[in-house]
Motif scaffolding. Structure first.
Motif, short mmCIF file in Angstrom:
data_model
loop_
_atom_site.label_atom_id
_atom_site.label_comp_id
_atom_site.label_asym_id
_atom_site.label_seq_id
_atom_site.Cartn_x
_atom_site.Cartn_y
_atom_site.Cartn_z
N ASN A 155 0.84 -1.21 0.00
CA ASN A 155 0.00 0.00 0.00
C ASN A 155 0.87 1.25 0.00
O ASN A 155 0.76 2.10 0.89
N MET A 156 1.69 1.38 -1.01
CA MET A 156 2.59 2.53 -1.07
C MET A 156 1.83 3.85 -1.23
O MET A 156 2.39 4.91 -0.98
N HIS A 157 0.56 3.79 -1.65
CA HIS A 157 -0.25 5.00 -1.76
C HIS A 157 -0.77 5.46 -0.39
O HIS A 157 -1.23 6.58 -0.24
N LEU A 158 -0.68 4.58 0.62
CA LEU A 158 -1.18 4.92 1.96
C LEU A 158 -0.07 5.07 3.00
O LEU A 158 -0.29 5.70 4.04
N TYR A 159 1.07 4.48 2.74
CA TYR A 159 2.16 4.52 3.73
C TYR A 159 3.48 4.85 3.04
O TYR A 159 3.74 4.30 1.98
N PRO A 160 4.29 5.76 3.62
CA PRO A 160 4.15 6.42 4.91
C PRO A 160 2.91 7.33 5.00
O PRO A 160 2.36 7.74 3.99
N PHE A 161 2.53 7.65 6.25
CA PHE A 161 1.41 8.55 6.48
C PHE A 161 1.72 9.94 5.93
O PHE A 161 2.88 10.36 5.89
N SER A 162 0.69 10.65 5.54
CA SER A 162 0.86 12.05 5.11
C SER A 162 1.15 12.96 6.29
O SER A 162 1.88 13.94 6.18
N ASP A 163 0.55 12.64 7.44
CA ASP A 163 0.73 13.42 8.67
C ASP A 163 2.09 13.07 9.25
O ASP A 163 2.29 11.97 9.78
N GLN A 164 3.04 14.00 9.18
CA GLN A 164 4.40 13.71 9.62
C GLN A 164 4.46 13.42 11.11
O GLN A 164 5.26 12.59 11.57
N THR A 165 3.62 14.10 11.90
CA THR A 165 3.61 13.83 13.35
C THR A 165 3.15 12.42 13.63
O THR A 165 3.72 11.71 14.46
N LEU A 166 2.10 11.99 12.93
CA LEU A 166 1.63 10.61 13.07
C LEU A 166 2.72 9.64 12.66
O LEU A 166 2.96 8.63 13.35
N GLN A 167 3.40 9.93 11.56
CA GLN A 167 4.49 9.07 11.10
C GLN A 167 5.59 8.98 12.15
O GLN A 167 6.13 7.89 12.40
N ASP A 168 5.92 10.10 12.77
CA ASP A 168 6.98 10.10 13.79
C ASP A 168 6.59 9.24 14.99
O ASP A 168 7.40 8.45 15.51
N PHE A 169 5.35 9.39 15.46
CA PHE A 169 4.88 8.58 16.60
C PHE A 169 4.89 7.09 16.24
O PHE A 169 5.28 6.25 17.05
N PHE A 170 4.42 6.79 15.03
CA PHE A 170 4.34 5.39 14.62
C PHE A 170 5.74 4.78 14.47
O PHE A 170 5.98 3.64 14.88
N GLU A 171 6.65 5.53 13.87
CA GLU A 171 8.01 5.02 13.70
C GLU A 171 8.70 4.81 15.05
O GLU A 171 9.50 3.88 15.20
N ALA A 172 8.41 5.69 16.02
CA ALA A 172 8.99 5.52 17.35
C ALA A 172 8.49 4.22 17.99
O ALA A 172 9.26 3.46 18.58
N LEU A 173 7.19 3.96 17.84
CA LEU A 173 6.62 2.71 18.38
C LEU A 173 7.18 1.50 17.64
O LEU A 173 7.55 0.49 18.26
N LEU A 174 7.30 1.61 16.33
CA LEU A 174 7.84 0.53 15.54
C LEU A 174 9.30 0.25 15.91
O LEU A 174 9.74 -0.90 15.95
N GLY A 175 10.02 1.31 16.23
CA GLY A 175 11.43 1.16 16.60
C GLY A 175 11.61 0.33 17.86
O GLY A 175 12.45 -0.58 17.90
N VAL A 176 10.82 0.63 18.90
CA VAL A 176 10.96 -0.16 20.14
C VAL A 176 10.42 -1.57 19.93
O VAL A 176 10.90 -2.52 20.57
N GLN A 177 9.44 -1.72 19.03
CA GLN A 177 8.95 -3.07 18.74
C GLN A 177 10.05 -3.90 18.08
O GLN A 177 10.22 -5.08 18.40
N PHE A 178 10.81 -3.29 17.18
CA PHE A 178 11.92 -4.00 16.54
C PHE A 178 12.96 -4.44 17.59
O PHE A 178 13.53 -5.52 17.50
#
Length: 256
Positions: A155-178
């Motif tokens: 779903n490259m048309h949907l991700y990354p998120f357009s909202d950069q703040t949302l993307q930052d929060f999600f990437e931070a969560l994804l980082g600790v999950q990794f």
């Protein structure tokens, strides 16, 4: 000579049916009370008639959409509202409408992405799963990283998120999950408990295992805080999105 029908439609359409100054709605279903105001008057004695017009008097360029109150106000005091002011207000309003519509489209895109992810990722359970570590690991916790990779690929048309703040929060969560995934993969584990939540026990058979389990414990607080920040932002910014859509499958669903 009045504006043509196409120019009237353009004036109302590009203004989104709002007064260009106060942004009051001037269209109600099949009735409108918006006024197609001349920036420079048509008559020689009208408001701002002493200014040279950049556009034909009866053209779209010399008109601004106003509510009745703003129309009266600018025409009663033309010295306070010269053509430069009205052209600037019109341009600012049209840009504001365009930005708002662009933002709305981006918001809907991000809402769709979150709804899709929430089907497969147990967002509301992640902190509970983290609290069970290092003794018990819920395999569904790994769905965050697993399904995000699949979603991003498909779903490259949907991700990354357009909202950069949302993307930052999600990437931070994804980082600790990794980080969690990487440690758990190195630890010995039991078979699944046999329940639908896919729990396994983690063991520390060596000094290295014990160090890894201590590291898991140290990540816990950071994980929970990062997860809480992501969830709070989503609930505040995307209240329509149901992040609790994920559910455990029944035995029948697992078998069928």
């Amino acid at each position: 000579m009045a504006l043509t029908l196409s120019e009237v439609k353009r004036l109302f359409g590009e203004s989104a049916g709002l007064c260009n100054i106060c942004k009051e709605r001037v269209v109600e279903e099949d009735y409108h009370f918006g006024e197609q105001a001349h920036i420079i008057a048509q008559g020689a004695s009208g408001p701002r008639a002493n200014f040279d017009s950049l556009y034909p008097i009866d053209s779209y360029g010399n008109h601004i959409l106003l509510c009745p109150n703003c129309h009266r106000r600018v025409d009663k005091a033309p010295e306070k509202f010269p053509p430069s002011y009205l052209h600037a207000k019109k341009n600012e309003h049209l840009e504001w409408v365009k930005r708002t519509l662009d933002t709305s489209a981006s918001c809907r895109k991000d809402e769709s992405a979150l709804e899709c992810l929430a089907e497969f990722i147990p967002f509301c359970n992640l902190s509970r799963y983290m609290e069970s570590l290092p003794q018990t690991y819920y395999l569904n916790m790994g769905d965050l990283s697993y399904y995000t990779r699949i979603f991003a690929r498909d779903n490259m048309h949907l991700y990354p998120f357009s909202d950069q703040t949302l993307q930052d929060f999600f990437e931070a969560l994804l980082g600790v999950q990794f980080e969690v995934d990487g440690i758990v993969a190195q630890l010995p584990r039991s078979d699944c408990f046999g329940d639908l939540e896919n729990r396994v026990s983690l063991y520390a058979n060596t000094e290295n295992d014990r160090n890894l389990m201590e590291k898991l414990e140290s990540i816990g607080t950071r994980y929970i805080k990062t997860h809480a920040a992501f969830m709070q932002y989503c609930r505040n910014t995307y209240p329509k999105v149901n992040l609790g859509k994920w559910r455990l499958m029944t035995y029948e669903e697992c078998l069928g």
